[in-house]
Structure formats: C-alpha cells, structure tokens
Design an enzyme around this catalytic site. Structure first.
Site, PDB file in Angstrom:
ATOM      1  N   ASP A  23       0.759  -1.060  -0.007  1.00 38.71           N
ATOM      2  CA  ASP A  23      -0.059   0.105  -0.140  1.00 38.71           C
ATOM      3  C   ASP A  23       1.031   1.085   0.124  1.00 38.71           C
ATOM      4  OD1 ASP A  23      -2.917   0.721   1.473  1.00 38.71           O
ATOM      5  OD2 ASP A  23      -1.389   2.180   1.105  1.00 38.71           O
ATOM      6  N   ASP A 118      -3.018   2.395  -5.681  1.00 41.17           N
ATOM      7  CA  ASP A 118      -1.965   2.595  -4.957  1.00 41.17           C
ATOM      8  C   ASP A 118      -1.734   1.314  -4.063  1.00 41.17           C
ATOM      9  OD1 ASP A 118      -4.157   2.680  -3.410  1.00 41.17           O
ATOM     10  OD2 ASP A 118      -3.573   4.274  -1.898  1.00 41.17           O
ATOM     11  N   GLU A 119      -2.429   0.042  -4.394  1.00 45.73           N
ATOM     12  CA  GLU A 119      -2.392  -1.170  -3.648  1.00 45.73           C
ATOM     13  C   GLU A 119      -2.228  -2.317  -4.542  1.00 45.73           C
ATOM     14  OE1 GLU A 119      -5.860  -0.178  -0.418  1.00 45.73           O
ATOM     15  OE2 GLU A 119      -5.631  -2.311  -1.179  1.00 45.73           O
TER      16      GLU A 119
END
Length: 427
Positions: A23, A118-119
């Site tokens: 993350d 973003d992960e």
DNA sequence: TCTGGGGTCCTAGGACCC
DNA sequence: TCTGGGGTCCTAGGACCC
C-alpha cells in the site's frame, strides 16, 4: 512492529502460502511532494475544493497531524488546516508512478494483482517462484519503491485478509509480518471494522449481536450468520478466523469491465428542468467518449439522480441493441428522468452509466449491427455515431472545453472548476 | 458553508416461461 | 373453481471499496 525485528524472520522457514499487500503511503500527496520539492515537509491536501462540495482524496502526513483524512469534506479540512497546500491532483502522473511501482513488484514475483492505483497483492509463496524468504523479498520491494521517491507499507501473511490488515498496522514505511499459524491470534483483538467488506452498516448489525472483535466474529455459527447476512455471512466468519484461502490473480488476467459511468455533483443544487437535462447530456457525452476509447458497447442505461445526501434514485432500461453512442443512450437517459425526478425536486448530482457489455461476442458483433439503423429524427444512427467520433477527436486535440453541444454551454459555465492552486488535470 | 467519483457485489420483488 | 415451483431476466436500492 519495528523493521529491525524482522531480520529474525528471514531465517524462519515459511510454511504454506505467502501473500503480500503493498500500500503506497499517502500516495497522491507523496507524488505531489516529490514533484514539488518546496512542498516537502508541509501539509498537502489533494482533493476537491470546499466551495464545490469537494472531499479530501489524500492528505500528506503533515496534514494528517491536524486531523485531516481521506473522504473528509474539504470545508472541514480547510478549517482544521487552513495553511495546507491544496491541489486537485494530477491523475495521469499518479498512474505513471503507479505503473513504475507495479514494475518493482513484478521484478520480484510474476504473480501480482493490482487492486487499485495504490495497492497490490503479490504471491511470494516459497518454492513457487523462488525459494527465498518472503520477508526478504518484501524488504527488497520496499527499497526499490523508495528509490522511485515514494514509500510504501507492506503486510505479509498466509492470505489476503491477513496481509491487508497487517499492512495497515504500521504506516508509513511499515513491514508487518504475520507468521503462519499466528493468523487467528493476530486478528482476534481487532475491531470487526478493520476487515475489508465490513463497513459501517454491517459493523452496527454485528454490534447488535454482541460481536465487536474479529475473534468474536470467528466464533459465530456460520449457518446462523448465513441466515442474518446471506452468502457473505459464513465468508466473514472464515476470514475473521484467518482461515481464508485466497488466490492472487495475475496482473494481466483479463478483467471484464461491468459498467462505465460518470457523475457530477453541482456546487449548487439544480432546480430548473432545462439545467438538469443539460447536465444529463453533458454526463452522457463523458460516458460515450470513454466507451469509445475503451472499445465497449453496452445495452443497459442507468440514470442516477441524487436529491440530497440521503436520497438517491436510479432508473434503468435495456436498449434494443448495443451502443457506445450518447446520441443513442442519451435520449433514453432523458426519458428515464421522469421516473426519478419531479418538477421542483432539488438535484445535487446527476450520473449516467452504461453496462451490459457482452465480452464474449464483442469481436463478432462488431461486424454487424450499428449500420443502417434509423433514428427517429431522420439521420441514421451511423451518421450520429460519426458525429460523436469526430467530437471525440476535437476534444482530444483542443481540450474538452473546445466543443460542446448547444445546451451544454450554460451548464459548463455553471460548474466550471476553479481551484486555489490554478492547477487541474482533465481526467 | 454542510460528504466526490468510479466501480463491484448482493438482495429482493415482479414478470415471465415452462 | 379457488393459484405450484423452479429458473431467469429485469429493476431499484443499498453496502462497500479505494
């Protein structure tokens, strides 16, 4: 868990699957600080403006110290942190940086599942792609990402649920490891809300059953949970016990899009019917442009109208044939308006969605159809679609403000964006 | 001055068919 | 004479995620 304590894990033989969740820390804000050195060390907020009923997308850690967080209304964030640097964000740039981060993970393992910008989950099961310690691989990924100028936190466990929750325990730059066999003990004291899939509503219903922690959830009878929560009930119990078996999907596995939608919230509620209809036209054009860019045609039109924060209505209709043309589905969306709106109602938001894509036959169908259909107004559907394609090209070359259809104009003036920093990326 | 935007999945009721 | 049951599609709404 301190990063230094992990060196002891490197030597431990990892038994069973190893799943990591990476993350990116305060991702959008971090990229802004990377690109604007003068913003480093200062509170930076990426989000919509307070005047336009915006919300915070990402707050830098400096801004978080003032109590600002994601999804907070911007007017509230401005009050908490009046000196923050604001930007509406630069999505293309975040996408570019995200791709570089994914490449870092792919350098270490071929099995990577990106879940958002973003992960990403990744599989580092020993013996599967390498015999190396999963912890060592995670640490190396973190170093590579740091070289790009942003940082990330990683959770490592034997399944996705554990990895995800672990990643949130220590931020920023955290590496949290839950060793095989430790899952249930790790999860047990945590509030049910910390598990993805359990939101505000489910947490409240669980609370009424006297279930507050994942440990309590893990002890519930799956059949009773099924009766209360449907198919997701037994799944919740299994995940809370740390016994979920998850698969990491390959990053290049074809993901079938189910719908494409755009919606707009207005700075001030609309009341005038002509304005509402103009907004539907505008949003339909956004959807049509994206459908054509993605090469998708669908049969299901949904119109969404939000009156106020608690009252949203949707109306849906099947089209006789697949389309990607707002000249075809826009009028249908207009027809649906009477089902969700009565004269005098306030309109806070208007949304249009197209779904019902048929991925299997997409190739063959493009050979037929679409041609020679007459629309009610006399021009052929083919002509109208050509008009849409031409308009796409004009917008692409000269910007989206360069062209709008008639009634769009007034709408545009009313909602055009102004922002404190004067920066705005059209998406 | 008072919570965005782009998605997915699930549920439940009604229509319709056999 | 007094209304079954299962499957599927459509529709509306809600919960949830990032």
């Amino acid at each position: 868990m301190d990063e230094n304590t992990h060196s002891t894990f490197d030597a431990i033989a990892w038994d069973g699957p190893a799943v990591g969740l990476l993350d990116l820390d305060a991702f959008f804000a971090s990229v802004e600080q990377l690109d604007h050195p003068e913003w480093r060390g200062k509170p930076v907020i990426v989000g919509g403006s307070a005047e336009r009923r915006g919300v915070v997308s990402t707050a830098s850690y400096e801004a978080r110290r003032y109590g600002v967080h994601s999804a907070m209304p911007s007017f509230q964030a401005r009050r908490l942190c009046p000196n923050a640097i604001w930007t509406h964000g630069h999505y293309a740039r975040y996408r570019e940086m995200s791709n570089l981060v994914m490449a870092c993970i792919l350098d270490e393992t071929p099995l990577v599942e990106q879940v958002s910008i973003d992960e990403a989950f990744f599989d580092v099961t020993p013996g599967r792609f390498s015999r190396e310690s999963p912890v060592a691989i995670c640490r190396r990924i973190q170093q590579r990402v740091a070289q790009l100028g942003v940082t990330c936190s990683i959770g490592l466990g034997t399944n996705k649920t554990v990895a995800k929750i672990a990643s949130e325990r220590v931020k920023p730059r955290g590496l949290t490891v839950v060793l095989p066999g430790m899952e249930a003990g790790f999860l047990a004291p945590l509030p049910v809300r910390s598990m993805s899939g359990i939101g505000e509503a489910t947490a409240q219903r669980l609370e009424q059953l006297g279930v507050r922690t994942l440990g309590e959830l893990a002890r519930q009878d799956p059949d009773a949970m099924q009766r209360t929560f449907g198919v997701s009930g037994p799944r919740m119990v299994l995940r809370a016990a740390g016994r979920e078996r998850s698969q990491v999907r390959a990053i290049d596995a074809p993901e079938e899009v189910k719908s494409v939608s755009n919606e707009r919230t207005f700075a001030h509620d609309l009341v005038d019917e002509a304005e509402v209809r103009s907004a539907i036209d505008h949003v339909s054009t956004l959807v049509g442009t994206r459908l054509r860019r993605k090469g998708l045609t669908g049969t299901q039109v949904t119109l969404k109208v939000k009156q106020d924060i608690h009252h949203t209505h949707t109306a849906q209709r099947q089209l006789p044939a697949k389309t990607d043309d707002e000249h075809v589905f826009g009028p249908v969306a207009q027809e649906l308006l009477s089902q969700v709106w009565s004269p005098g109602d306030h309109v806070r938001l208007v949304g249009v969605a197209i779904g019902g894509f048929d991925h299997e036959v997409a190739q063959q169908m493009s050979l037929f159809g679409q041609d020679d259909q007459q629309d009610g107004a006399g021009g052929s559907a083919k002509d109208l679609r050509q008009l849409s394609v031409t308009a796409d090209e004009v917008r692409r070359r000269f910007g989206s403000a360069a062209l709008s259809y008639g009634r769009d104009l007034r709408f545009r003036e009313d909602v055009s964006d102004t922002m404190p920093t004067g920066k705005f990326d059209a998406q």
